[in-house]
Write a protein that holds these residues in place. Structure first.
Motif, PDB file in Angstrom:
ATOM      1  N   GLU A  83       0.826  -1.125   0.155  1.00 52.76           N
ATOM      2  CA  GLU A  83      -0.191  -0.080  -0.028  1.00 52.76           C
ATOM      3  C   GLU A  83       0.936   1.113   0.182  1.00 52.76           C
ATOM      4  OE1 GLU A  83      -2.021   0.656   3.771  1.00 52.76           O
ATOM      5  OE2 GLU A  83      -0.757  -0.876   4.674  1.00 52.76           O
ATOM      6  N   GLU A  84       0.230   2.299  -0.181  1.00 48.92           N
ATOM      7  CA  GLU A  84       0.972   3.640  -0.100  1.00 48.92           C
ATOM      8  C   GLU A  84       0.464   4.501   0.983  1.00 48.92           C
ATOM      9  OE1 GLU A  84       1.065   5.417  -4.259  1.00 48.92           O
ATOM     10  OE2 GLU A  84       3.177   4.433  -4.198  1.00 48.92           O
ATOM     11  N   LEU A  85       1.469   5.060   1.695  1.00 46.71           N
ATOM     12  CA  LEU A  85       1.127   5.867   2.629  1.00 46.71           C
ATOM     13  C   LEU A  85       1.633   7.311   2.577  1.00 46.71           C
ATOM     14  CD1 LEU A  85       2.281   3.252   5.340  1.00 46.71           C
ATOM     15  CD2 LEU A  85       0.004   4.123   5.089  1.00 46.71           C
ATOM     16  N   GLU A  86       0.647   8.391   2.768  1.00 50.52           N
ATOM     17  CA  GLU A  86       0.929   9.750   2.776  1.00 50.52           C
ATOM     18  C   GLU A  86       2.161  10.220   3.680  1.00 50.52           C
ATOM     19  OE1 GLU A  86      -2.111  12.466   2.927  1.00 50.52           O
ATOM     20  OE2 GLU A  86      -1.324  13.622   1.400  1.00 50.52           O
TER      21      GLU A  86
ATOM     22  N   VAL B  43       4.507   6.986  -0.059  1.00 50.29           N
ATOM     23  CA  VAL B  43       5.480   6.260   0.327  1.00 50.29           C
ATOM     24  C   VAL B  43       4.988   4.623   0.309  1.00 50.29           C
ATOM     25  CG1 VAL B  43       7.547   5.571   1.777  1.00 50.29           C
ATOM     26  CG2 VAL B  43       6.571   7.974   1.688  1.00 50.29           C
ATOM     27  N   PRO B  44       5.790   3.797  -0.492  1.00 49.89           N
ATOM     28  CA  PRO B  44       5.224   2.357  -0.407  1.00 49.89           C
ATOM     29  C   PRO B  44       5.584   1.547   0.872  1.00 49.89           C
ATOM     30  CG  PRO B  44       7.083   2.337  -1.705  1.00 49.89           C
ATOM     31  CD  PRO B  44       6.744   4.003  -1.158  1.00 49.89           C
ATOM     32  N   PHE B  45       4.462   0.713   1.133  1.00 49.26           N
ATOM     33  CA  PHE B  45       4.667  -0.156   2.494  1.00 49.26           C
ATOM     34  C   PHE B  45       4.363  -1.392   1.895  1.00 49.26           C
ATOM     35  CE2 PHE B  45       3.355  -1.825   6.490  1.00 49.26           C
ATOM     36  CZ  PHE B  45       4.225  -1.440   7.197  1.00 49.26           C
TER      37      PHE B  45
ATOM     38  N   TRP C 255      11.935   4.144   8.132  1.00 46.96           N
ATOM     39  CA  TRP C 255      11.955   2.710   7.463  1.00 46.96           C
ATOM     40  C   TRP C 255      11.818   2.841   5.994  1.00 46.96           C
ATOM     41  CZ3 TRP C 255       7.688   2.211   4.497  1.00 46.96           C
ATOM     42  CH2 TRP C 255       6.452   3.137   4.557  1.00 46.96           C
ATOM     43  N   VAL C 256      12.224   1.810   5.528  1.00 47.77           N
ATOM     44  CA  VAL C 256      11.985   1.806   3.974  1.00 47.77           C
ATOM     45  C   VAL C 256      11.404   0.399   3.713  1.00 47.77           C
ATOM     46  CG1 VAL C 256      13.252   1.816   1.540  1.00 47.77           C
ATOM     47  CG2 VAL C 256      13.774   3.472   3.480  1.00 47.77           C
ATOM     48  N   SER C 257      10.523   0.283   2.696  1.00 50.34           N
ATOM     49  CA  SER C 257       9.908  -0.907   2.075  1.00 50.34           C
ATOM     50  C   SER C 257      11.186  -1.772   1.315  1.00 50.34           C
ATOM     51  CB  SER C 257       8.895  -0.780   1.416  1.00 50.34           C
ATOM     52  OG  SER C 257       8.470  -1.884   0.658  1.00 50.34           O
ATOM     53  N   ALA C 258      11.366  -2.966   1.884  1.00 50.46           N
ATOM     54  CA  ALA C 258      12.354  -3.837   1.231  1.00 50.46           C
ATOM     55  C   ALA C 258      12.263  -3.927  -0.278  1.00 50.46           C
ATOM     56  CB  ALA C 258      12.480  -5.104   1.914  1.00 50.46           C
ATOM     57  N   LYS C 259      11.167  -4.069  -0.814  1.00 49.18           N
ATOM     58  CA  LYS C 259      11.271  -4.581  -2.193  1.00 49.18           C
ATOM     59  C   LYS C 259      11.069  -3.235  -3.119  1.00 49.18           C
ATOM     60  CE  LYS C 259       6.316  -5.901  -2.588  1.00 49.18           C
ATOM     61  NZ  LYS C 259       5.646  -6.832  -2.875  1.00 49.18           N
ATOM     62  N   HIS C 260      10.855  -2.072  -2.540  1.00 48.35           N
ATOM     63  CA  HIS C 260      10.778  -1.008  -2.992  1.00 48.35           C
ATOM     64  C   HIS C 260      12.198   0.068  -3.148  1.00 48.35           C
ATOM     65  CE1 HIS C 260       6.547  -1.858  -2.347  1.00 48.35           C
ATOM     66  NE2 HIS C 260       6.406  -1.596  -3.777  1.00 48.35           N
ATOM     67  N   ALA C 261      12.930  -0.506  -2.159  1.00 47.42           N
ATOM     68  CA  ALA C 261      14.107   0.186  -1.942  1.00 47.42           C
ATOM     69  C   ALA C 261      15.002   0.517  -3.020  1.00 47.42           C
ATOM     70  CB  ALA C 261      14.957  -0.340  -0.728  1.00 47.42           C
ATOM     71  N   VAL C 262      15.652   1.703  -3.058  1.00 47.48           N
ATOM     72  CA  VAL C 262      16.626   2.097  -3.940  1.00 47.48           C
ATOM     73  C   VAL C 262      18.042   1.942  -3.335  1.00 47.48           C
ATOM     74  CG1 VAL C 262      17.753   3.850  -5.315  1.00 47.48           C
ATOM     75  CG2 VAL C 262      15.313   3.764  -5.115  1.00 47.48           C
TER      76      VAL C 262
ATOM     77  N   CYS D  89      22.950   1.060   1.485  1.00 50.09           N
ATOM     78  CA  CYS D  89      21.963   1.783   2.087  1.00 50.09           C
ATOM     79  C   CYS D  89      20.521   1.861   1.448  1.00 50.09           C
ATOM     80  CB  CYS D  89      22.241   3.363   2.159  1.00 50.09           C
ATOM     81  SG  CYS D  89      24.152   3.604   2.841  1.00 50.09           S
ATOM     82  N   LYS D  90      19.638   1.840   1.862  1.00 48.16           N
ATOM     83  CA  LYS D  90      18.066   1.535   1.369  1.00 48.16           C
ATOM     84  C   LYS D  90      17.374   3.052   1.512  1.00 48.16           C
ATOM     85  CE  LYS D  90      19.245  -2.787   1.114  1.00 48.16           C
ATOM     86  NZ  LYS D  90      19.447  -3.348  -0.310  1.00 48.16           N
ATOM     87  N   LEU D  91      17.269   3.406   0.276  1.00 49.17           N
ATOM     88  CA  LEU D  91      16.534   4.797   0.233  1.00 49.17           C
ATOM     89  C   LEU D  91      14.961   4.546  -0.166  1.00 49.17           C
ATOM     90  CD1 LEU D  91      19.309   6.693  -1.265  1.00 49.17           C
ATOM     91  CD2 LEU D  91      18.917   6.171   0.886  1.00 49.17           C
ATOM     92  N   GLU D  92      14.188   5.377   0.098  1.00 49.83           N
ATOM     93  CA  GLU D  92      12.692   5.294  -0.444  1.00 49.83           C
ATOM     94  C   GLU D  92      12.715   5.640  -2.027  1.00 49.83           C
ATOM     95  OE1 GLU D  92      10.588   8.961   1.844  1.00 49.83           O
ATOM     96  OE2 GLU D  92       9.709   8.755  -0.129  1.00 49.83           O
ATOM     97  N   PRO D  93      11.970   4.979  -2.781  1.00 53.85           N
ATOM     98  CA  PRO D  93      12.177   5.297  -4.103  1.00 53.85           C
ATOM     99  C   PRO D  93      12.108   6.595  -4.621  1.00 53.85           C
ATOM    100  CG  PRO D  93      10.066   4.025  -3.512  1.00 53.85           C
ATOM    101  CD  PRO D  93      10.760   4.059  -2.152  1.00 53.85           C
ATOM    102  N   ALA D  94      11.070   7.377  -3.943  1.00 52.71           N
ATOM    103  CA  ALA D  94      11.194   8.897  -4.610  1.00 52.71           C
ATOM    104  C   ALA D  94      12.470   9.387  -4.513  1.00 52.71           C
ATOM    105  CB  ALA D  94      10.344   9.500  -3.673  1.00 52.71           C
ATOM    106  N   LEU D  95      13.461   9.067  -3.865  1.00 57.59           N
ATOM    107  CA  LEU D  95      14.730   9.703  -4.153  1.00 57.59           C
ATOM    108  C   LEU D  95      15.669   9.477  -5.401  1.00 57.59           C
ATOM    109  CD1 LEU D  95      16.190   9.235  -0.503  1.00 57.59           C
ATOM    110  CD2 LEU D  95      16.480  11.251  -1.732  1.00 57.59           C
ATOM    111  N   ALA D  96      15.091   8.400  -5.913  1.00 62.73           N
ATOM    112  CA  ALA D  96      15.706   8.260  -7.406  1.00 62.73           C
ATOM    113  C   ALA D  96      15.484   9.340  -8.245  1.00 62.73           C
ATOM    114  CB  ALA D  96      15.399   6.987  -7.831  1.00 62.73           C
ATOM    115  N   ALA D  97      14.465  10.151  -7.973  1.00 62.35           N
ATOM    116  CA  ALA D  97      14.017  11.276  -8.839  1.00 62.35           C
ATOM    117  C   ALA D  97      14.670  12.636  -8.586  1.00 62.35           C
ATOM    118  CB  ALA D  97      12.610  11.540  -8.898  1.00 62.35           C
TER     119      ALA D  97
END
Ligand code: ATP
Ligand code: MG
Length: 576
Positions: free
Chosen positions: A372-375, A390-392, A470-477, A517-525
């Motif tokens: 799911e995605e959380l705001e 942010v994906p969870f 925290w960062v979701s494992a499968k979505h992490a950058v 390091c594991k980052l939330e996917p939005a950081l890729a942008a």
């Protein structure tokens, strides 16, 4: 791509605090001096990259021009061809521009004045105020005397004007070897100011110049060049650092003995910053001896290093404003510079979640196939920055040091049996700890979550003391992150103990590289060079040089801890 810097990129328009130079200018304007003109210059020698000390001078000189409706020139003081290069010229121009200042079409070079300077020297010779000396460099030093003993006249001091003119022309024509002759001002070998004991005006140097090529084999000295360059450009207030105070007498002497416009030299204290060095000579050594990667290594106090580290132009201008301009040398605390960038980035940097030292968390009661995605809020200081999703999912990463198996009393983060909040997500409770049987290292935590706490609040009002990122494992950058500490371990590395060199105080732990390091996917942008905050960890900057989409690299600009506020508090307490 987002550009998180856009808010801090406003033109340099801060209203600087007043200082003694402004009082001098106010008085000059009141007296009608210089027809009411204020014209300054920033005069770097292109023999290295600019550092934060130069930023002080840039902010001062361009700031005066801005506030008095005047002009500020960029002038390259390039009279020593052996150390200068176009690479340095280009870097200096880029840095001044980046700081937010504009010299318009007034980009000047002392080397453009070589012909005119030669003419001025000829005028001094004709007036009997300069002579060609043929003593060796060692002899000249010997004849100069000391602080306590007067110098003595060179046997060549009374050469005729004709002979001097002839020799000086032949020096220019390349008839002599380096060091065979010099041109000296004829002032006073007994002057209490050693600089006035017949200073050298020209030396022979058979070295090609990066701009004039092989046109010249004699080059004018700084003291002769600087005042006349100021004069040629109509500079009204020539601001320089305190070490040039003894040179002012010579500055005035040269201008008084020629029929030229006479600017005023004013000295101010140079910036010294704790735990680093601000001298090009020393910074060059750090680069050339490989103590740092390059001039723009994020540990360097250079403008380019600070830029790569994530400092903003506004933060550096604010710093220069805060330290002010005074007559007495002092050491400025690095914590103040850090305070300034923290203050700026707090307003402008978007927030993200990133885990530097990951520890896996499995939420046992969260379905494996669900996500799911959380705001999440982008910047609590700037509501217009909005929110993002942010994906969870069932498997997450948290920071390794946010968990302790056997926590001390004041540790409020995750521990066996304890409930904490995952920021923007859910309350979780740790139910099991998995270890590597061989090493005993914790490899995984098992937790349960409370679906009723979605968004991070419990409807029954129950509270938790810890909130973790925290960062979701499968979505992490995946990313590399560099953390920095001071470059030197000594507050003032310029004060060296006997037999040591300033490099003896280099901090062996000035950089720590984290590769997993594991980052939330939005950081890729985020754009290269873009600033952001990793929640709870500090402000970071996407490296503009070495980051790639496949392998992002971040530098920590500064932590969130405000050590400057602590210092001020302690000072207040001491003053009471
Ligand atoms: P360095 O000692 O780093 O080699 P410099 O004075 O030789 O510095 P320049 O290129 O001649 O370097 O400096 C250009 C201008 O910047 C000069 O007016 C100089 O006085 C000023 N400046 C240099 N260092 C500082 C400093 N630490 N604080 C303030 N102004 C400085
Ligand atoms: Mg200099």
């Amino acid at each position: 791509m987002t550009d998180p810097n856009k808010n801090s990129e406003k033109a340099a328009e801060s209203s600087a605090s007043t200082n003694f130079i402004r009082y001098i200018i106010d008085a000059d304007l009141k007296a009608g001096k210089n027809d009411g003109r204020v014209h300054t210059r920033f005069p770097p020698e292109p023999n290295g990259y600019l550092h934060i000390g130069h930023a002080k001078s840039i902010c001062l000189n361009f700031g005066l021009a801005r506030d008095y409706n005047g002009l500020c020139n960029l002038r390259f003081d390039d009279t020593d061809p052996s150390k200068e290069s176009i690479e340095y010229v280009d870097s200096i121009k880029a840095d001044v521009r980046w700081l937010g200042f504009d010299w318009q079409d007034r980009e000047y070079y002392a080397s453009d004045y070589f012909e005119q300077l030669f003419e001025y020297a000829v005028q001094l010779i004709k007036a009997g105020k300069a002579y060609v000396d043929s003593l060796s460099a060692d002899e000249i030093r010997e004849y100069r005397g000391t602080l306590t003993t007067p110098g003595k006249n060179s046997p060549y001091r009374e050469r005729s004007i004709e002979e001097n003119l002839d020799l000086f022309e032949r020096m220019r024509a390349g008839e002599f070897k380096d060091g065979e002759h010099v041109l000296r001002a004829k002032i006073d070998m007994a002057s209490p100011n050693i600089i006035m004991r017949d200073p050298t005006l020209y030396r022979i140097k058979h070295v090609a110049h990066y701009r004039t090529g092989k046109m010249w084999c004699i080059y004018p000295m700084y003291d002769f060049t600087h005042c006349l360059s100021d004069s040629i450009e109509g500079i009204t207030h020539s601001n320089c650092t305190l070490e040039f105070e003894p040179n002012r007498e010579l500055y005035d002497w040269v201008l008084d003995n020629l029929d030229v416009f006479h600017p005023q030299q004013i000295e101010f204290a140079r910036l010294n910053l704790s735990f680093t060095v601000l001298s090009k000579r020393k910074l060059i050594r750090l680069v050339e001896e490989g103590h740092v990667e390059s001039w723009d290594d994020p540990r360097m106090p250079t403008i380019s290093g600070l830029r790569r580290r994530g400092y903003t132009p506004a933060s550096i201008r604010n710093f220069c404003d805060r330290i002010g301009v005074a007559k007495a040398d002092s050491m400025v605390d690095m914590a103040l510079l850090e305070y300034c960038v923290r203050e700026d980035l707090n307003k402008t940097a978007p927030r993200f979640m990133g885990v530097l030292r990951p520890l896996k968390v499995v939420i046992d009661n969260y379905p494996a196939d669900r996500e799911e995605e959380l705001e999440a809020i982008n910047n609590p200081e700037d509501p217009s920055a909005g929110t993002r999703m942010v994906p969870f999912s069932r498997e997450l990463y948290i920071e390794r040091d946010d968990f302790m198996e056997d926590p001390p009393k004041k540790f409020f983060r995750l521990a066996p049996g304890r409930e904490v909040r995952l920021r923007y997500a859910y309350f979780i409770t740790c139910v099991d700890v998995v270890k590597d049987p061989a090493s005993g290292e914790i490899t995984e935590l098992h937790c349960t979550y409370d679906p009723a706490t979605r968004g991070g609040d419990a409807p029954d009002g129950r509270r938790v003391k810890g909130t973790l990122h925290w960062v979701s494992a499968k979505h992490a950058v995946n990313a590399r992150v560099r953390l920095y500490n001071a470059l030197f371990t000594k507050e003032n590395p310029n004060e060296v103990e006997e037999g040591k060199d300033f490099t003896a105080y280099l901090n062996p732990d000035s950089v720590e590289v984290l590769n997993n390091c594991k980052l939330e996917p939005a950081l890729a942008a985020l754009a290269p060079g873009g600033n952001c905050q990793f929640e709870r960890l500090g402000y970071f900057c996407m490296d503009a040089k070495k980051a790639s989409p496949e392998s992002p690299l971040f530098s920590r600009t500064v932590t969130l801890r405000d050590t400057w506020a602590k210092i001020l508090k302690a000072q207040k307490k001491n003053n009471r």
